[in-house]
Motif scaffolding. Structure first.
Motif, PDB file in Angstrom:
ATOM      1  N   HIS A  11       0.836  -1.210   0.000  1.00  0.00           N
ATOM      2  CA  HIS A  11       0.000   0.000   0.000  1.00  0.00           C
ATOM      3  C   HIS A  11       0.870   1.259   0.000  1.00  0.00           C
ATOM      4  CE1 HIS A  11      -3.328   2.693   0.910  1.00  0.00           C
ATOM      5  NE2 HIS A  11      -2.644   3.147   1.951  1.00  0.00           N
ATOM      6  N   PHE A  56       4.094   1.400  -0.990  1.00  0.00           N
ATOM      7  CA  PHE A  56       4.967   1.438  -2.169  1.00  0.00           C
ATOM      8  C   PHE A  56       4.356   0.595  -3.292  1.00  0.00           C
ATOM      9  CE2 PHE A  56       7.576   1.827   1.672  1.00  0.00           C
ATOM     10  CZ  PHE A  56       8.239   3.023   1.434  1.00  0.00           C
ATOM     11  N   PRO A  57       3.282   1.066  -3.906  1.00  0.00           N
ATOM     12  CA  PRO A  57       2.580   0.277  -4.934  1.00  0.00           C
ATOM     13  C   PRO A  57       3.421   0.013  -6.183  1.00  0.00           C
ATOM     14  CG  PRO A  57       1.755   2.530  -4.858  1.00  0.00           C
ATOM     15  CD  PRO A  57       2.651   2.367  -3.681  1.00  0.00           C
ATOM     16  N   GLN A  58       4.472   0.780  -6.385  1.00  0.00           N
ATOM     17  CA  GLN A  58       5.293   0.599  -7.577  1.00  0.00           C
ATOM     18  C   GLN A  58       6.270  -0.569  -7.462  1.00  0.00           C
ATOM     19  OE1 GLN A  58       5.704   2.829  -5.265  1.00  0.00           O
ATOM     20  NE2 GLN A  58       7.867   3.233  -4.870  1.00  0.00           N
ATOM     21  N   LEU A  59       6.401  -1.128  -6.245  1.00  0.00           N
ATOM     22  CA  LEU A  59       7.362  -2.214  -6.023  1.00  0.00           C
ATOM     23  C   LEU A  59       6.709  -3.569  -6.239  1.00  0.00           C
ATOM     24  CD1 LEU A  59       9.161  -0.922  -2.787  1.00  0.00           C
ATOM     25  CD2 LEU A  59       9.957  -0.755  -5.151  1.00  0.00           C
ATOM     26  N   ASP A  60       7.393  -4.444  -6.984  1.00  0.00           N
ATOM     27  CA  ASP A  60       6.882  -5.801  -7.200  1.00  0.00           C
ATOM     28  C   ASP A  60       7.032  -6.656  -5.952  1.00  0.00           C
ATOM     29  OD1 ASP A  60       6.252  -5.198  -9.838  1.00  0.00           O
ATOM     30  OD2 ASP A  60       8.254  -5.757 -10.547  1.00  0.00           O
ATOM     31  N   PRO A  77       7.609  -5.837  -2.160  1.00  0.00           N
ATOM     32  CA  PRO A  77       7.751  -4.797  -1.131  1.00  0.00           C
ATOM     33  C   PRO A  77       8.322  -5.283   0.200  1.00  0.00           C
ATOM     34  CG  PRO A  77       5.468  -5.453  -1.289  1.00  0.00           C
ATOM     35  CD  PRO A  77       6.191  -6.199  -2.371  1.00  0.00           C
ATOM     36  N   ASN A 121      14.948   0.069  -3.676  1.00  0.00           N
ATOM     37  CA  ASN A 121      13.769  -0.452  -2.988  1.00  0.00           C
ATOM     38  C   ASN A 121      13.716   0.170  -1.588  1.00  0.00           C
ATOM     39  OD1 ASN A 121      11.894  -2.084  -1.526  1.00  0.00           O
ATOM     40  ND2 ASN A 121      12.145  -3.703  -3.045  1.00  0.00           N
TER      41      ASN A 121
END
Length: 244
Positions: free
Chosen positions: A32, A34-38, A40, A210
């Motif tokens: 939630h 870091f939505p851009q991370l595959d 997290p 990351n």
């Protein structure tokens, strides 16, 4: 029982253990944020195992630093070693000011990757606070107390072990406390040379952009430092006779 429940140290320990166990299951939370991370959440190694490895590095290096710093501090406060005090303080200060990363860069080609170069770097970095605490603690013992010890027929060794060191203990422990806390934070860089530590998610997170990994590692390192700092605080109070 109520007093125990109000103890900040117990709450810190409980929080640290809870995060070690729950961090692998915190995927939805970090997803939630870091939505851009595959991926997290760091899952390459167990956080619990990383914490144990981190504590091992800190314990070995801090014990070595304590033995060297305490031994050197005692030696240069004796009559036979006083002339060597400036040299010892200079060498200890050099170990503190020499960047641990530089020590790793020099040690790795000679020793190889793993725990050993990290322990050497941490040990060198941790000597100065212990040495300073030992010198300050022994020098804080009043000369009159030493005279009384000699008047009671104590030898130099007996005066040191029965009078000087017990009176200097709170200050010496304060130096060891600083050394250990520094090492807990600095031990994170051990992961750059292949040693496991709570710095592993931080290093991998930085190299892979990351931020979630960095936060996970940094929070655990910070909590560990707080727990150990509180433990040393209790130890200092006990030696000072102020345990409530």
């Amino acid at each position: 029982m109520k007093r125990l429940l109000r103890d900040p140290l117990l709450w810190l320990i409980a929080l640290f253990i809870a995060l070690l166990l729950l961090m692998p299951r915190s995927g939805p939370l970090f997803a939630h944020w870091f939505p851009q991370l595959d991926r997290p959440v760091y899952q390459q190694e167990s956080f619990f195992q990383l914490a144990l490895a981190h504590l091992r590095l800190v314990a070995i290096s801090s014990l070595g630093a304590a033995l060297i710093g305490l031994g050197a501090g005692i030696a240069v406060t004796r009559r036979a070693g006083r002339e060597f005090r400036p040299l010892v303080e200079t060498l200890a200060a050099a170990g503190q000011t020499f960047p641990p990363v530089a020590v790793l860069a020099v040690a790795v080609p000679v020793i190889g990757f793993g725990e050993q170069p990290a322990i050497i770097a941490l040990l060198l970095y941790g000597i100065l606070p212990v040495l300073q605490g030992t010198l300050a603690g022994i020098e804080s013992v009043p000369a009159s107390v030493r005279e009384v010890a000699r008047g009671a027929g104590m030898s130099s060794w007996q005066s040191l072990t029965r009078v000087e060191l017990p009176l200097a203990a709170p200050v010496i422990i304060a130096g060891a406390r600083t050394s250990v806390i520094i090492n807990i934070g600095t031990a994170a860089i051990a992961s750059t040379v292949g040693a496991k530590s709570l710095g592993s998610p931080i290093i991998i997170g930085l190299s892979g952009f990351n931020t979630a990994y960095v936060i996970q590692g940094a929070v655990l390192v910070a909590l560990l430092a707080l727990v150990v700092d509180r433990l040393f605080e209790r130890l200092q109070r006990w030696f000072s006779g102020n345990v409530k």
